[in-house]
Structure formats: structure tokens, C-alpha cells
Design an enzyme around this catalytic site. Structure first.
Site, PDB file in Angstrom:
ATOM      1  N   CYS A  24      25.544 118.322  88.039  1.00  0.00           N
ATOM      2  CA  CYS A  24      24.745 117.106  88.686  1.00  0.00           C
ATOM      3  C   CYS A  24      25.693 116.493  89.159  1.00  0.00           C
ATOM      4  O   CYS A  24      25.350 115.640  89.879  1.00  0.00           O
ATOM      5  CB  CYS A  24      24.323 116.462  87.262  1.00  0.00           C
ATOM      6  SG  CYS A  24      23.314 117.793  86.153  1.00  0.00           S
ATOM      7  N   LYS A  61      14.208 115.884  89.239  1.00  0.00           N
ATOM      8  CA  LYS A  61      13.776 115.318  87.986  1.00  0.00           C
ATOM      9  C   LYS A  61      12.593 114.581  88.370  1.00  0.00           C
ATOM     10  O   LYS A  61      11.551 114.245  87.473  1.00  0.00           O
ATOM     11  CB  LYS A  61      14.962 114.419  87.578  1.00  0.00           C
ATOM     12  CG  LYS A  61      15.911 115.013  87.118  1.00  0.00           C
ATOM     13  CD  LYS A  61      15.812 115.391  85.695  1.00  0.00           C
ATOM     14  CE  LYS A  61      16.958 116.223  84.915  1.00  0.00           C
ATOM     15  NZ  LYS A  61      16.587 116.848  83.622  1.00  0.00           N
ATOM     16  N   GLU A  74       3.543 119.658  81.602  1.00  0.00           N
ATOM     17  CA  GLU A  74       4.016 120.000  80.160  1.00  0.00           C
ATOM     18  C   GLU A  74       4.805 118.596  79.611  1.00  0.00           C
ATOM     19  O   GLU A  74       4.959 118.561  78.300  1.00  0.00           O
ATOM     20  CB  GLU A  74       5.052 120.992  80.130  1.00  0.00           C
ATOM     21  CG  GLU A  74       4.710 122.466  80.497  1.00  0.00           C
ATOM     22  CD  GLU A  74       4.879 122.465  82.097  1.00  0.00           C
ATOM     23  OE1 GLU A  74       5.014 121.697  82.912  1.00  0.00           O
ATOM     24  OE2 GLU A  74       4.975 123.858  82.642  1.00  0.00           O
ATOM     25  N   CYS A 116      18.133 122.501  81.290  1.00  0.00           N
ATOM     26  CA  CYS A 116      18.312 121.282  81.617  1.00  0.00           C
ATOM     27  C   CYS A 116      17.914 120.878  83.156  1.00  0.00           C
ATOM     28  O   CYS A 116      17.643 119.734  83.476  1.00  0.00           O
ATOM     29  CB  CYS A 116      19.624 120.833  81.418  1.00  0.00           C
ATOM     30  SG  CYS A 116      20.188 121.310  79.844  1.00  0.00           S
ATOM     31  N   SER A 137      15.625 128.878  77.590  1.00  0.00           N
ATOM     32  CA  SER A 137      15.407 127.972  76.149  1.00  0.00           C
ATOM     33  C   SER A 137      14.332 127.222  76.491  1.00  0.00           C
ATOM     34  O   SER A 137      13.936 126.636  77.417  1.00  0.00           O
ATOM     35  CB  SER A 137      16.720 127.142  76.164  1.00  0.00           C
ATOM     36  OG  SER A 137      16.610 126.121  75.183  1.00  0.00           O
ATOM     37  N   GLU A 190      19.354 123.217  71.307  1.00  0.00           N
ATOM     38  CA  GLU A 190      19.620 124.452  71.761  1.00  0.00           C
ATOM     39  C   GLU A 190      20.376 125.219  70.975  1.00  0.00           C
ATOM     40  O   GLU A 190      20.576 126.367  71.101  1.00  0.00           O
ATOM     41  CB  GLU A 190      20.033 124.144  73.298  1.00  0.00           C
ATOM     42  CG  GLU A 190      19.754 125.171  74.347  1.00  0.00           C
ATOM     43  CD  GLU A 190      20.144 124.499  75.923  1.00  0.00           C
ATOM     44  OE1 GLU A 190      19.034 124.111  76.178  1.00  0.00           O
ATOM     45  OE2 GLU A 190      20.960 125.020  76.525  1.00  0.00           O
TER      46      GLU A 190
END
Lengths: 572, 186
Positions: A501, A356, A364, A297, A317, A277
Site C-alpha cells: 500500500c 478501494k 457484498e 485485503c 480468505s 484471518e
């Protein structure tokens, strides 16, 4: 301002609610619908107190204090009212605590015990409502919902998503999506903040514990695990430790006891993310690419931007998240190196996150009809797994994660807190651009729990302007500025959950702001005392580039570590 | 949404410029008056116009009995559940009706022929239990009379469907707590 509470004089400040003043004095009044820092709704009435002269009982969460107020917080009348409220809530609530995932962490259950509800006085019809199992992340069981509205408010006020709202009227009211469809086709971003605030078992995660147990027991499978930076500083709370204790070593030891063949640290691929990144940022800046670049992320954020701001997708990104980078490397580089058939590998990841679970199933995120990550467990589910296997975490000797993806720098570790990615990226971008290390590695301006943080940093001749937002409601503010034409920023970090997180939707249940602070502090303490604090100094990352990937943004990186996102049509 | 419906929506939204929240219910009423019901497309478009999430609009609309989310059937059956009709057994009539058509109040049959709406009082207490079909009153509706009325409707529509069997013996079945699985998102 003075109050008289239970016959004792108590100081109060004007503008306080009764609840504010009482909690400062150490008097606990139970609450269900109340959420600290948000507008009170006074919906559940469980916090009622007796105020002399008032015609009825007064909800402490929403009533302002007045000078000379005389309050009874636990008089017989108050206790009786509270008990009746709980009994009425229970009258339509399923009696299945033994089978409920929230048992032991349920506010309704503990209130019922506190207030001494020992028998059913009101026999109502049990609600029979269909469960919503459509989401890969979140299970909704409207039968257990007590309509407190916390999930609705966190979704609207904190996350700015509003996937759910009260639907219907009277006894038929329920919390549902638009047209009562499955969460999977709604605008829900799977962040799981609703699970963390839900006082009952109406909202829980889609559990993968049984699937992981089955994989571990299968001799034909090679089961590996990766763990996210924010898990080691919060898992201890699942075992009754004080928030802020880092048990990285014991957790790794527990993974081995559970039977995982290899234990990898997602912070390693966080370091790798910084290399990719950081290089992407430098490339965009030097070649006139689309700016500002926005981090990728956080999978809740990715779904959010796909739905609400598709025109900003070129700014995001192309890097996959650390979890998915690790997943891709395990089934490619690692499998080749160890001569294991990737089809035999079961890749488990432990994350502070419910989104997640959605991310690892995205089209993907795999090749040859094989997902890169097979199962995602939340911090809570890991606690559950460890308990199920009878492992006493306090008796374990600390252990370290495995090569080749076990070494991490603390730059990767601080990914767990809002601002961490930015700080780690700036540390490495400075070297990428100028060839020299930052004089002071601490970028304090991007730390902390504020919703939006901005800073600028001189790197060589360039004044890099950076912004950090956590909580999608805050991200929305920043995106609206971009939409309106704001052009000065170079780099933006977005985390879906408020604080990053460490306050993710997969973390221990509860709305404890102090716990989030302590987890954040634990991460920065690790960083402050570490020798290697920059991602580009991770020797294993360097080796990985030498042996396999080539160079950042090279063809191999592009194949495995980068992807593209597309506009997503949902009911908005 | 058809082109015609889409133009109608545009006109309605154009007559409510800006995005003041207090215009929401009038807009919903106008859309329903023009389109017959509130479709998903319509709600999403209203939301985009007013900058209100679809879940919120759905929440508001489901609060009121006046809004429906499926098109009305060719034969719209309104059944009175007022006091007089209740005394004369309208609960049983409703049960017969929902069982015969296999839909709940507020829904429309799959063939688009029938829809049911429950109303508080039709103002025809002397005729109880009363129903209306497309506005036409039918007094003292017994179970056999109801079956006959539905059959007549079917014949009018030229449907070849067999006559409805009205089964009043079996107990009403309750839906169990089954899991809902919808199509996986991509």
C-alpha cells in the site's frame, strides 16, 4: 569506460544506457516515456542528446554507452529539438491547465516551462475524444494523452493485467481498452498504478472530495472517517515534506478541524483482520480446509483473482478487508452503542488506493441497500481537502484517534507494506497455535521490496510455509505455480501494488522508488519502537469481541466481517 | 456467437496449434474471411487460444484497415478516395453518404442494410467519382445519383423505410467532449 560529457570526463560502466551514466553524474536529462527498471521504448524522444559522429540526435534512455563517446546534453541543437518535441505535443493538447487535476504535478507542464515554451508555434486541431467516466476508480481523458505508453507498460509489465493498449494508427492512435469499452467492463482491476505513472492529466482518480465536503456541511449527517496504515507515512509528501515522515497525529488533528465527528484508525481493523484471518488459517490447517490460504485485503487483487483465477477463489480468505470491516462495524456496533441512526452516518475512508473506491461499492459490502463505506478518498485527495480548507498541517498539535476503534498495535500498522500482513499474522498465529509468543517478533524474510518473498517458520510441530507477493505480475507467477500443482505452501499474502500500500495507486504522484523505501522504513521504525506489536494484545479488539462479536469466526463475525467472492466475467 | 460460427472458430484455431504470436494476423484474417468481421467473442476466444489479452489483439487489429468489428451491411458501399476521385469531388460524396446513412466509414447501419468502407483506389479513375455496391461499379456518382442508388437498394431489400433525404446544407456536426457512461459493473 570513459565518456566525455559536456567537455568533462565521466566514468561509465559497460551495459549502461547513456541516461544511466548521466544520472549517476547528476546530469538531468528530461524523460517522458522512460520508466526505471523497464525496457526502454524510446518513444517520446525528449531525452535526445548529441553524440559526436552520430548521424542524428540519440535518445539517451535507450542508447548504450561506448568507450570514448563524446556527448552534449544541453547544446543549442539538443535544447531546440526538445523544445520542438514539447511544442508538437502541445499542439493537440487541450489548453486547460487551470481546470486540470494534474496541474502542478504534470510532467508535460513542467517540461514546457523548463524548456521555455512561451507561445504556441504549432496550431493543431485540439483532440476531441470522449472521457471515460465509467470506472468507480479511474477517470480516463484521452484528449490529454501524449501516448508515452507508461500506463500501458505498467498495466502489462508490472501488473500483468493488460486492460489497455494502443489502439488505432497514426494521428488516430489512442490508449484504450479492448473494443474501446468503458474501464468498468474491462479487465482493469482499478489499482491506479497507471495514474501514478501518467505524466499528464489523462489518468486521474474518480474524485469524491466534493461529495465529502457536501456531507461535512450537512447538519443532518454524522460524518466519520477512517484512515489506512499507509496514509500517515505518505501524506506529508503532499505538503512538501521529505518522504518517510509519519504525521499520524497531525493528520488526526486535521480530520477534526475538517469537521469529522469521529476519527478511526483502519489499523484497528487490521488487528481485527489478523484475529479473524489468523483463526481462519488455524482452522483450515487443523480441519483439513483448502490450502494455501490467500489474503483478501487488497481489492485490486480480489478483482484480479475473480477474473483470471476463479478456480483459486476457495483459497482466498473469507475475511473482508480492514476498510470494509471498519465500515461494517461503524454502521452496526458503533451506531447501536452511540444510538445513531446508521442511515445518518456518512462513512468516509482515506486510503492509499483507488481500488478501494471500487471495493466500497461492491454489492457484498453493505446491508439493507446501504453501503458500509460511503466515500473513499485517496492520500492525494486528502491532501487536496486539507489545502481546500486552509489548514496548515505543520501548525497542528498531534492528536489521537477516537475510541472504540482508535487503538492499534504496530502489527496492524505494518499492513501498509508488502509482507506486513504476513508478519502480523505469523506473530498471532504462533500464539493461537502454541499459546506462546514468538521469540523474535521480527520476521525479516517477508520484509522488503522484492516481488516474491518466501519463508518457513516453525510453529509448534508445524513448519508453516509462507509466500508474499506484491505487484500482480508477481502474484501471477505464484498463482501459475499453484495452478501447476504446487502444494507446499500454507499461507500467501498478495498485495496489488509493487511494495504494498505504501506504493498504492492513491499515493502521491510520481515513480520515486526512494520515496517508497522511505515510507516502508517509517512503518518498520514505528513497529521497532512500539511496546505492543501483536494484534492479539490490542485491548480494544479484545473488548469488541467481549461486548459484541463473541469470538473470532463466530456468527456475528460471519455476518459482518466475512464474505464470499465469485467468478467475474469481463473482456479478458 | 452462433453454433455454426463457433465451430468455424474452433476449426480455424485448431489449424494454428500452439500460441506463436506471429500467427495472430493470419488467424484474424481467416476469422474475418469466415465470419465477415471480428466479433468480441471471436477476439476473446483467439486471445484465450494464444494467451494474448483482448486489448492487445484489438490494438493490433485496429492498426490495419482490413479488419472490421461490425458485420457488413446487406449492401456494402465502397467509396473511392483516390486522387482522381478526390479531384472529382469524392469528399463531398462521402459526406453525403455518411450523412444519409448516419454512419461513419467502418460502421454498419442499425437496420443492417448498409455499411461504408473507404478505399484508396478502385482502379476506375475514368469513372470518377466512383463507388461500388456489393462489388458492382457505379460511375460519376453525383449527390442525386447517390440518393437514387440508396433508394434502389432499400427497395430491393423490401424495406418500407421512406426515401432518404439528402441534406447538403447543414454543416457537419462535431461530437463534443461528452462523458461516456456505460453500464455499471456489478
Amino acid at each position: 569506460m570513459k565518456l566525455e560529457v559536456n567537455g568533462r570526463e565521466v566514468k561509465a560502466e559497460s551495459g549502461d544506457t547513456i541516461l544511466d551514466s548521466l544520472s549517476r553524474e547528476g546530469i538531468n536529462v528530461p524523460t517522458l516515456c522512460h520508466m526505471k527498471g523497464m525496457t526502454p521504448t524510446g518513444a517520446c524522444r525528449i531525452c535526445v542528446v548529441e553524440v559526436a559522429g552520430a548521424p542524428g540526435l540519440v535518445p539517451a534512455c535507450s542508447a548504450p554507452v561506448a568507450d570514448g563517446m563524446r556527448i552534449q546534453t544541453h547544446s543549442p541543437r539538443v535544447l531546440d529539438a526538445r523544445r520542438t518535441i514539447v511544442e508538437l505535443l502541445l499542439s493537440s493538447h487541450p489548453d486547460d491547465c487551470l481546470y486540470c487535476g494534474k496541474s502542478g504535478r504534470c510532467d508535460l507542464q513542467s517540461l514546457s516551462q523548463e524548456l521555455g515554451v512561451s507561445q504556441r508555434r504549432y496550431g493543431g486541431d485540439k483532440s476531441v475524444k470522449e472521457m471515460d467516466l465509467s470506472s468507480p476508480s479511474i477517470v480516463r481523458d484521452p484528449a490529454k494523452c501524449i501516448l508515452c505508453g507508461r500506463c500501458v507498460r505498467v498495466c502489462e509489465e508490472v501488473q500483468g493485467v493488460s486492460a489497455i493498449d494502443f489502439v488505432g494508427r497514426g494521428s488516430r492512435t489512442m490508449v484504450a481498452t479492448a473494443f474501446d469499452k468503458g474501464l468498468n467492463v474491462s479487465s482493469c482491476v482499478n489499482c491506479g498504478q497507471c495514474i501514478v505513472v501518467c505524466p499528464t492529466g489523462a489518468l486521474t482518480e474518480q474524485s469524491s472530495v466534493d461529495a465529502v465536503v457536501a456531507a461535512l456541511a450537512d447538519p443532518g449527517k454524522y460524518v466519520v472517517v477512517q484512515h489506512a496504515p499507509a496514509v500517515s507515512v505518505s501524506l506529508a509528501e503532499e505538503f512538501g515534506y521529505k518522504p518517510g515522515k509519519d504525521i499520524d497525529g497531525q493528520m488526526v488533528a486535521a480530520f477534526r478541524r475538517l469537521g469529522f465527528a469521529r476519527v478511526f484508525d483502519t489499523s484497528f481493523t487490521a488487528d481485527l483482520t489478523i484475529m479473524e484471518e489468523g483463526s481462519e488459517l488455524v482452522q483450515r490447517v487443523t480441519t483439513g480446509g483448502v490450502l494455501p490460504m490467500i489474503t483478501s485485503c487488497s481489492p485490486g487483487w480480489i478483482k484480479f483473482v475473480e477474473q483470471f483465477y476463479p478456480e483459486l477463489l476457495p483459497n482466498v480468505s473469507t475475511c473482508k478487508s480492514p476498510q470494509q470491516m471498519m465500515g461494517a462495524l461503524i454502521k452496526s456496533f458503533f451506531a447501536q452503542r452511540e444510538k445513531i441512526d446508521p442511515k445518518k452516518i456518512v462513512s468516509v475512508s482515506v486510503m492509499p488506493c483507488t481500488a478501494k473506491k471500487f471495493e466500497c461499492g461492491r454489492s457484498e459490502m453493505g446491508r439493507d441497500f446501504m453501503p458500509d463505506v460511503d466515500y473513499v478518498l485517496t492520500t492525494r485527495e486528502l491532501g487536496h481537502l486539507i489545502r481546500r480548507f486552509g489548514i496548515d498541517i505543520s501548525a497542528l498539535k498531534p492528536d489521537t484517534a477516537d475510541t472504540p476503534f482508535g487503538e492499534r498495535t504496530t502489527a496492524g500498522k505494518i499492513f501498509g507494506a508488502s509482507g506486513g500482513v504476513m508478519e502480523a499474522a505469523l506473530r498471532s498465529a504462533h500464539v493461537l497455535i502454541t499459546g506462546r509468543e514468538l521469540e523474535n517478533l521480527d520476521v525479516r524474510a517477508v520484509r522488503g521490496l522484492e516481488g516474491v518473498k518466501e519463508t518457513s517458520l516453525k510453529i509448534g510441530d508445524l513448519e508453516v510455509k509462507a509466500a508474499v507477493a506484491s505487484g500482480l505480475g508477481n502474484a501471477r507467477k505464484l498463482m501459475e505455480q499453484l495452478r501447476a500443482g504446487r502444494k507446499d505452501l500454507h499461507f500467501i499474502e498478495i498485495m496489488t501494488c509493487p511494495g504494498g500500500c505504501i506504493a498504492g495507486g492513491g499515493q502521491p504522484i510520481g515513480m520515486d522508488a526512494a520515496a517508497v523505501k522511505a515510507r516502508m522504513q517509517a512503518l518498520y521504525d514505528l513497529d521497532g519502537s512500539a511496546k505492543v506489536r501483536v494484534s492479539h494484545a490490542n485491548t480494544h479488539v479484545a473488548r469488541l469481541y467481549k461486548e459484541f462479536l463473541g469470538k473470532p469466526l463466530g456468527p456475528k463475525s460471519h455476518e459482518l466481517l466475512h464474505t464470499h467472492y465469485h467468478e467475474r466475467k469481463v473482456v479478458l | 456467437m452462433s453454433l455454426q460460427a463457433s465451430t468455424m472458430m474452433d476449426e480455424i484455431l485448431k489449424s494454428h496449434p500452439g500460441s506463436q504470436r506471429d500467427h495472430l494476423i493470419p488467424i484474424l484474417q481467416e476469422v474475418q474471411a469466415k465470419l465477415g468481421f471480428l466479433s468480441e467473442d471471436a477476439v476473446v476466444r483467439i486471445g484465450r487460444h494464444m494467451r494474448i489479452p483482448a486489448s492487445k489483439i484489438y490494438g493490433v487489429a485496429t492498426f490495419y484497415n482490413q479488419f472490421r468489428f461490425t458485420p457488413k451491411g446487406k449492401f456494402h458501399v465502397m467509396l473511392c478516395r483516390g486522387t482522381a476521385c478526390h479531384v472529382k469531388g469524392s469528399a463531398k460524396t462521402l459526406e453525403t453518404l455518411t450523412k444519409a446513412l448516419r454512419i461513419e466509414p467502418g460502421q454498419t447501419t442499425r437496420d443492417g442494410l448498409f455499411s461504408i468502407e473507404v478505399v484508396a483506389c478502385l482502379g476506375a479513375c475514368a469513372l470518377s467519382p466512383a463507388i461500388t455496391i456489393n462489388g458492382e461499379f457505379f460511375p460519376k456518382v453525383s449527390q442525386t445519383k447517390l440518393a437514387k442508388l440508396l433508394d434502389e437498394c432499400r427497395q430491393k431489400a423490401g424495406a418500407v423505410a421512406p426515401a432518404v433525404k439528402v441534406d447538403t446544407t447543414s454543416k457537419s456536426s462535431r461530437r463534443g467532449r461528452t462523458g461516456k457512461m456505460e453500464e455499471k459493473s456489478s
